[in-house]
Scaffold this motif. Structure first.
Motif, PDB file in Angstrom:
ATOM      1  N   GLY A   1      36.828  -0.472   1.060  1.00 43.24           N
ATOM      2  CA  GLY A   1      38.116  -1.034   0.669  1.00 43.24           C
ATOM      3  C   GLY A   1      38.516  -0.624  -0.734  1.00 43.24           C
ATOM      4  O   GLY A   1      37.717  -0.069  -1.500  1.00 43.24           O
ATOM      5  N   ILE A   2      39.788  -0.907  -1.051  1.00 44.85           N
ATOM      6  CA  ILE A   2      40.345  -0.648  -2.387  1.00 44.85           C
ATOM      7  C   ILE A   2      40.551  -2.003  -3.070  1.00 44.85           C
ATOM      8  O   ILE A   2      41.350  -2.828  -2.611  1.00 44.85           O
ATOM      9  N   ASN A   3      39.827  -2.246  -4.151  1.00 41.50           N
ATOM     10  CA  ASN A   3      39.932  -3.516  -4.874  1.00 41.50           C
ATOM     11  C   ASN A   3      41.351  -3.683  -5.425  1.00 41.50           C
ATOM     12  O   ASN A   3      41.882  -2.775  -6.065  1.00 41.50           O
ATOM     13  N   THR A   4      41.929  -4.850  -5.178  1.00 38.34           N
ATOM     14  CA  THR A   4      43.363  -5.013  -5.452  1.00 38.34           C
ATOM     15  C   THR A   4      43.702  -6.223  -6.308  1.00 38.34           C
ATOM     16  O   THR A   4      44.523  -6.132  -7.212  1.00 38.34           O
ATOM     17  N   ALA A   5      43.093  -7.370  -6.031  1.00 41.11           N
ATOM     18  CA  ALA A   5      43.547  -8.594  -6.706  1.00 41.11           C
ATOM     19  C   ALA A   5      42.399  -9.581  -6.822  1.00 41.11           C
ATOM     20  O   ALA A   5      41.365  -9.461  -6.151  1.00 41.11           O
ATOM     21  N   ILE A   6      42.600 -10.563  -7.693  1.00 37.65           N
ATOM     22  CA  ILE A   6      41.648 -11.656  -7.847  1.00 37.65           C
ATOM     23  C   ILE A   6      42.410 -12.972  -7.854  1.00 37.65           C
ATOM     24  O   ILE A   6      43.598 -13.030  -8.184  1.00 37.65           O
ATOM     25  N   PHE A   7      41.707 -14.030  -7.475  1.00 33.16           N
ATOM     26  CA  PHE A   7      42.228 -15.386  -7.667  1.00 33.16           C
ATOM     27  C   PHE A   7      41.511 -15.951  -8.878  1.00 33.16           C
ATOM     28  O   PHE A   7      40.283 -16.062  -8.888  1.00 33.16           O
ATOM     29  N   SER A   8      42.262 -16.287  -9.906  1.00 32.29           N
ATOM     30  CA  SER A   8      41.626 -16.709 -11.148  1.00 32.29           C
ATOM     31  C   SER A   8      42.522 -17.660 -11.910  1.00 32.29           C
ATOM     32  O   SER A   8      43.741 -17.484 -11.963  1.00 32.29           O
TER      33      SER A   8
ATOM     34  N   GLY B   1      39.875 -13.925 -15.575  1.00 23.44           N
ATOM     35  CA  GLY B   1      38.663 -13.182 -15.264  1.00 23.44           C
ATOM     36  C   GLY B   1      38.157 -13.524 -13.882  1.00 23.44           C
ATOM     37  O   GLY B   1      38.742 -14.332 -13.160  1.00 23.44           O
ATOM     38  N   SER B   2      37.033 -12.922 -13.509  1.00 29.62           N
ATOM     39  CA  SER B   2      36.492 -13.123 -12.168  1.00 29.62           C
ATOM     40  C   SER B   2      35.965 -14.539 -11.989  1.00 29.62           C
ATOM     41  O   SER B   2      35.251 -15.067 -12.845  1.00 29.62           O
ATOM     42  N   GLN B   3      36.334 -15.146 -10.869  1.00 33.36           N
ATOM     43  CA  GLN B   3      35.801 -16.453 -10.497  1.00 33.36           C
ATOM     44  C   GLN B   3      35.205 -16.407  -9.089  1.00 33.36           C
ATOM     45  O   GLN B   3      35.099 -17.419  -8.415  1.00 33.36           O
ATOM     46  N   GLY B   4      34.834 -15.213  -8.670  1.00 32.93           N
ATOM     47  CA  GLY B   4      34.159 -15.080  -7.388  1.00 32.93           C
ATOM     48  C   GLY B   4      35.071 -14.990  -6.191  1.00 32.93           C
ATOM     49  O   GLY B   4      34.605 -15.085  -5.056  1.00 32.93           O
ATOM     50  N   ILE B   5      36.372 -14.807  -6.419  1.00 30.23           N
ATOM     51  CA  ILE B   5      37.312 -14.660  -5.302  1.00 30.23           C
ATOM     52  C   ILE B   5      38.145 -13.409  -5.562  1.00 30.23           C
ATOM     53  O   ILE B   5      39.136 -13.440  -6.285  1.00 30.23           O
ATOM     54  N   GLY B   6      37.704 -12.301  -4.996  1.00 28.33           N
ATOM     55  CA  GLY B   6      38.410 -11.038  -5.138  1.00 28.33           C
ATOM     56  C   GLY B   6      38.860 -10.526  -3.784  1.00 28.33           C
ATOM     57  O   GLY B   6      38.309 -10.916  -2.747  1.00 28.33           O
ATOM     58  N   PHE B   7      39.860  -9.642  -3.798  1.00 23.26           N
ATOM     59  CA  PHE B   7      40.442  -9.151  -2.544  1.00 23.26           C
ATOM     60  C   PHE B   7      40.548  -7.630  -2.584  1.00 23.26           C
ATOM     61  O   PHE B   7      40.912  -7.041  -3.597  1.00 23.26           O
ATOM     62  N   ALA B   8      40.235  -7.030  -1.441  1.00 26.08           N
ATOM     63  CA  ALA B   8      40.292  -5.573  -1.311  1.00 26.08           C
ATOM     64  C   ALA B   8      41.042  -5.211  -0.036  1.00 26.08           C
ATOM     65  O   ALA B   8      40.941  -5.913   0.984  1.00 26.08           O
ATOM     66  N   ILE B   9      41.798  -4.108  -0.084  1.00 25.31           N
ATOM     67  CA  ILE B   9      42.509  -3.603   1.093  1.00 25.31           C
ATOM     68  C   ILE B   9      41.517  -2.825   1.944  1.00 25.31           C
ATOM     69  O   ILE B   9      40.835  -1.926   1.444  1.00 25.31           O
TER      70      ILE B   9
END
Length: 387
Positions: free
Chosen positions: A246-253, A257-265
Motif C-alpha cells: 500500500g501507499i501510506n496516506t493519512a493518520i488519525f491524530s 503525530g502517530s497515535q497508532g491509527i494510520g491508513f494506506a491505499i
C-alpha cells in the motif's frame, strides 16, 4: 460414681488439646476430605491444545534491504504571494489603492513527503496532496542521487499521483496483491517522517476496507498501527518479504503525530489508478448519474420495506445512465448484479470500479414491489457526490 484420679487428669487434658491442634493443622485427618471436595465449584475447561510452533523471521532486515532503495524522499516548492502590509486585507484600505495597486511580495513555500519507485522506467507513486500545486518537485534516492520530477497524472478523488524521473538503474519495488491481506498480518512502513531521513516502522494490519473517513471521495484503506507521521505520506507499506502492499496516506491524530491509527491505499487500487493516469491522463471510473442516501429504519418503514436494506435513490441526472434505464427518485436499490447493496459509499465505490459501457442489472424496490432494470455504465465526470 467413679472419678479419675488426679494424677490421670492432666495427661487426658493434654491429649485432648494435642488432638484439637492436630485437627486444626491437618484437617484431612478428620476423614471429611471427601465431603469438602463435593462442595467445591466444578470448573469446566477444554483440554490444553498443543499449538504447532510457527517459525517467523526474527529480523525484517532482509525485507528492508529489498524495499528501502525503492522509497524516495520528495521535496516540493511553490511560489506564494502575500500582502506586504496586513492592513491590505481590509477592504476599506484596499479601496484607496485601486485594482492592481496593492503591494505584494512572493515567497517560496516548501514541503516534504515520500514516494515509491514502481517501475524501472522511472514511474513513482505518491500522494496527490504531496505534490498538489507544486512549482518544483525534487526527488532524492536512498543511494544519494537527486533529480527533478514531473507529474504524469494526479487524482484528487483517491489522493494518488504519478511522477516520473529520468535516471538509469532505478530500483523498482515488487508489488504484492493487497487482496491477500488479513487483519493481524505484519507490515512495515517506510518513509521520511518530519524530514529526519528514511525511517522504518513495524506494526500489523489493524483493519481492512476502512471508508467513510472523509479523507477522500473514494476510500478503501488498509488501517495499520505501524507508526506513520507527517512526511511519511506517499511512502511504502510493505510485507515481511519487501513487497509493496500500500501507499501510506493519512493518520488519525489529536497531536499531529502517530497515535497508532494510520491508513494506506491498497496496492491493487493504486496500481489500477496508476495505469489509468499513465495511459489516459485521468482515472477511468464508472458512473450511473445517481445520488444515493443511506437507508434508515424510518425510511424503510415509510417505503414499506421489511428491513432497512439497500440505498435510496435521492436524485437522478436527467438523461444519465440510470435515468435512461428507468430508475426513478425514491427507488431503493437492493442489489447490483445479484450482489446485495450494503451502504451508500460502498455502492458508489462499486459503480466506480466498473468500466464504462458495462451492462449491469439493478434490483430495485418501487412502491413495495421488486423489479429488475438494466443499465449501461457511463464515464464518471468530476463530481465528488454522485455515482
Amino acid at each position: 460414681m467413679r472419678f479419675l484420679k488426679p494424677q490421670l487428669v492432666w495427661p487426658v487434658i493434654s491429649g485432648l488439646l494435642l488432638a484439637a491442634l492436630l485437627l486444626q493443622t491437618f484437617p484431612g485427618l478428620s476423614g471429611q476430605q471427601g465431603a469438602s471436595n463435593n462442595v467445591r465449584a466444578e470448573i469446566r475447561t477444554s483440554e490444553p491444545i498443543l499449538v504447532p510452533r510457527q517459525d517467523g523471521p526474527v529480523s525484517y532486515a532482509g525485507a528492508v534491504r529489498q524495499a528501502a532503495p525503492s522509497v524516495v524522499n520528495i521535496y516540493t516548492t511553490k511560489v506564494v504571494e502575500q500582502q506586504i502590509n496586513p492592513l491590505m486585507n481590509d477592504p476599506f484600505f484596499r479601496h484607496f489603492f485601486g485594482p492592481g495597486g496593492q503591494p505584494r511580495q512572493q515567497r517560496m513555500q516548501s514541503s516534504l513527503g515520500s514516494g515509491v519507485i514502481v517501475s524501472s522506467e522511472g514511474y513513482i507513486l505518491t500522494n496527490h496532496h504531496v505534490v498538489s500545486g507544486a512549482d518544483e518537485i525534487r526527488v532524492a534516492l536512498r543511494d544519494g542521487r537527486e533529480t527533478f520530477a514531473r507529474i504524469i497524472g494526479s487524482d484528487p478523488d483517491s489522493d494518488l499521483a504519478v511522477l516520473r524521473i529520468e535516471l538509469d538503474n532505478l530500483p523498482a519495488i515488487a508489488l504484492a496483491s493487497s487482496d491477500t491481506l488479513e487483519v493481524g498480518d505484519v507490515v512495515l512502513a517506510i518513509g521520511n517522517p518530519f524530514g529526519v531521513g528514511q525511517t522504518v516502522t513495524q506494526g500489523i494490519v489493524s483493519a481492512l476496507g476502512r471508508n467513510s473517513l472523509g479523507i477522500n471521495t473514494f476510500e478503501d484503506f488498509i488501517q495499520t498501527d505501524a507508526a506513520i507521521n507527517p512526511g511519511n505520506s506517499g511512502g511504502a507499506l510493505i510485507n515481511p518479504y519487501g513487497q509493496l502492499l500500500g501507499i501510506n496516506t493519512a493518520i488519525f491524530s489529536r497531536s499531529g503525530g502517530s497515535q497508532g491509527i494510520g491508513f494506506a491505499i491498497p496496492s491493487n487500487l493504486a496500481r489500477q489508478i496508476m495505469v489509468d493516469l499513465i495511459n489516459e491522463g485521468f482515472v477511468v471510473r464508472g458512473w450511473l448519474g445517481i445520488e444515493v442516501q443511506e437507508m434508515t429504519p424510518a425510511l424503510a418503514q415509510s417505503l414499506r420495506l421489511d428491513s432497512p436494506r439497500g440505498v435510496l435513490v435521492a436524485g437522478l441526472l436527467r438523461n444519465g445512465p440510470a435515468h435512461n434505464a428507468g430508475l426513478q427518485p425514491g427507488d431503493v436499490i437492493v442489489a447490483i448484479n445479484g450482489q446485495r447493496v450494503s451502504g451508500a459509499r460502498e455502492t458508489i465505490n462499486f459503480i466506480a470500479s466498473l468500466r464504462p459501457e458495462t451492462q449491469i442489472t439493478l434490483e430495485v424496490v418501487r412502491e413495495g414491489r421488486s423489479r429488475n432494470l438494466t443499465a449501461t455504465i457511463g464515464q464518471r465526470p468530476s463530481s465528488p457526490r454522485r455515482g
